[in-house]
Design a protein around this motif. Structure first.
Motif, PDB file in Angstrom:
ATOM      1  N   GLN A 112       0.964  -1.204  -0.272  1.00 52.54           N
ATOM      2  CA  GLN A 112       0.267  -0.049   0.135  1.00 52.54           C
ATOM      3  C   GLN A 112       0.950   1.244  -0.201  1.00 52.54           C
ATOM      4  N   GLY A 113       1.470   1.635  -0.152  1.00 53.29           N
ATOM      5  CA  GLY A 113       3.046   2.564  -1.117  1.00 53.29           C
ATOM      6  C   GLY A 113       4.253   1.670  -0.635  1.00 53.29           C
ATOM      7  N   ALA A 114       5.426   2.170  -1.849  1.00 53.48           N
ATOM      8  CA  ALA A 114       6.392   0.935  -1.880  1.00 53.48           C
ATOM      9  C   ALA A 114       7.648   1.521  -1.342  1.00 53.48           C
ATOM     10  N   HIS A 115       7.144   3.481  -0.859  1.00 50.90           N
ATOM     11  CA  HIS A 115       8.504   3.768  -0.186  1.00 50.90           C
ATOM     12  C   HIS A 115       8.499   2.627   1.740  1.00 50.90           C
ATOM     13  N   PHE A 116       6.760   3.074   1.976  1.00 51.13           N
ATOM     14  CA  PHE A 116       6.668   2.514   3.894  1.00 51.13           C
ATOM     15  C   PHE A 116       7.321   1.095   3.701  1.00 51.13           C
ATOM     16  N   VAL A 117       7.796   0.111   2.573  1.00 42.66           N
ATOM     17  CA  VAL A 117       7.888  -1.495   2.488  1.00 42.66           C
ATOM     18  C   VAL A 117       9.495  -0.981   2.338  1.00 42.66           C
ATOM     19  N   ARG A 118      10.104  -0.560   1.265  1.00 43.13           N
ATOM     20  CA  ARG A 118      11.339  -0.691   0.432  1.00 43.13           C
ATOM     21  C   ARG A 118      12.441   0.329   2.071  1.00 43.13           C
ATOM     22  N   ASP A 119      11.910   1.208   2.037  1.00 40.16           N
ATOM     23  CA  ASP A 119      12.954   1.797   2.860  1.00 40.16           C
ATOM     24  C   ASP A 119      13.247   0.474   4.174  1.00 40.16           C
ATOM     25  N   PRO A 120      11.835   0.531   4.598  1.00 36.78           N
ATOM     26  CA  PRO A 120      12.687  -0.310   6.140  1.00 36.78           C
ATOM     27  C   PRO A 120      13.203  -1.569   5.617  1.00 36.78           C
ATOM     28  N   LEU A 121      12.823  -2.135   4.971  1.00 36.64           N
ATOM     29  CA  LEU A 121      12.648  -3.099   3.964  1.00 36.64           C
ATOM     30  C   LEU A 121      14.749  -3.647   4.318  1.00 36.64           C
ATOM     31  N   ALA A 122      15.160  -2.009   3.443  1.00 37.43           N
ATOM     32  CA  ALA A 122      16.513  -2.218   2.958  1.00 37.43           C
ATOM     33  C   ALA A 122      17.502  -2.116   4.029  1.00 37.43           C
ATOM     34  N   GLU A 123      17.155  -1.323   4.731  1.00 37.98           N
ATOM     35  CA  GLU A 123      18.215  -0.631   6.129  1.00 37.98           C
ATOM     36  C   GLU A 123      17.585  -1.055   6.854  1.00 37.98           C
ATOM     37  N   LEU A 124      16.750  -1.342   7.617  1.00 35.01           N
ATOM     38  CA  LEU A 124      16.541  -1.795   8.720  1.00 35.01           C
ATOM     39  C   LEU A 124      16.816  -3.178   8.893  1.00 35.01           C
ATOM     40  N   VAL A 125      16.012  -4.355   8.233  1.00 32.11           N
ATOM     41  CA  VAL A 125      16.505  -5.615   7.947  1.00 32.11           C
ATOM     42  C   VAL A 125      17.282  -6.572   7.057  1.00 32.11           C
TER      43      VAL A 125
END
Length: 263
Positions: A55-68
């Motif tokens: 429901q929003g690419a940036h909501f998922v991409r940013d934490p997925l890349a940086e935090l996970v």
């Protein structure tokens, strides 16, 4: 949240007190399209491309890349094509999205994961599961003096980004207001989805009652006021509202469809 002393003082001088108990049962979003993820890894650039319903690419991409995954954001491209329903449930990072990206980078080949309906019912983020008691203090003319709300929220097995936000959110306007919220952890799935009307799977196909504004309290206070003339406390109990027909899905013209791309 609120002013406890002012609220207690308002109730101490109230001519009438209306009490409303709400059982807001847990629901599953039950979208038409279960969750999924397909990822491809380009070894030449070190960049992964993830196709997944969000429901929003940036909501998922940013934490997925940086935090996970602990990789730079520019090394993960996320594309969200047409989505078959989300209703709040697909606005989060899920373990499977991280696993397919990691696996693809590990073996250097595309990796696909597709959830089935049974998996979604037990693993998708869920909503509600609150028990609420709302008390409204009124003077002898039926005017609001204060409102006191106590909430017990089942947040599931883990704390999610919106898990504690939903039961503590309030838009009530009252001369004296106090809201307290307690949470408990159980073996159930996360329960961070906001309170809203969505296609849901709930016991008996029913939609739960929601205590979201003072207007519902006003209607019940007026109704109780007409029935009760003597002084004292009025107690009203509401379990669940009647069954409503399930909303229909309207077809979307091809020229109005869009994809969310997070490059």
């Amino acid at each position: 949240m609120g002013d406890a002393k002012a609220t207690d003082a308002a109730f101490a001088k109230a001519a009438r007190v209306v009490t409303l108990d709400l059982v807001n049962n847990r629901v599953v979003a039950n979208s038409m399209e279960p969750r999924n993820a397909i990822v491809d890894y380009d070894s030449a650039t070190g960049r992964s491309t993830l196709y997944t319903g969000t429901q929003g690419a940036h909501f998922v991409r940013d934490p997925l890349a940086e935090l996970v995954l602990k990789i730079p954001k520019d090394k993960l491209r996320l594309i969200t094509p047409n989505v078959g329903g989300g209703f709040g449930m697909k606005a989060f990072v899920y373990p499977e999205q991280a696993l397919v990206v990691w696996a693809s980078r590990k073996i250097g080949r595309p990796v696909k994961w597709q959830e089935d309906r049974s998996e979604g019912f037990v693993s998708d983020n869920q909503g509600r599961d609150h028990t609420t008691r709302a008390e409204l203090a009124l003077d002898s003319k039926g005017r609001f003096l204060g409102l006191r709300v106590s909430i017990l929220a089942n947040l599931g097995a883990y704390l999610s980004p919106f898990g504690s936000f939903v039961p503590t959110r309030s838009t009530i306007s009252s001369p004296a207001f106090m809201q307290s919220a307690r949470s408990t952890s159980t073996s159930k799935a996360y329960a961070p989805i906001p309170l809203r009307s969505v296609p849901i799977a709930a016991p008996g196909g029913r939609k739960p009652a929601i205590c979201s504004s003072a207007s519902s309290m006003r209607r019940r206070a007026n109704s109780a006021w007409r029935r009760i003339k003597s002084a004292g406390s009025i107690s009203c109990r509401l379990r669940q509202c009647p069954t409503h027909p399930r909303p229909s899905f309207n077809s979307i013209p091809a020229n109005s469809r869009r994809s969310w791309i997070c490059a």
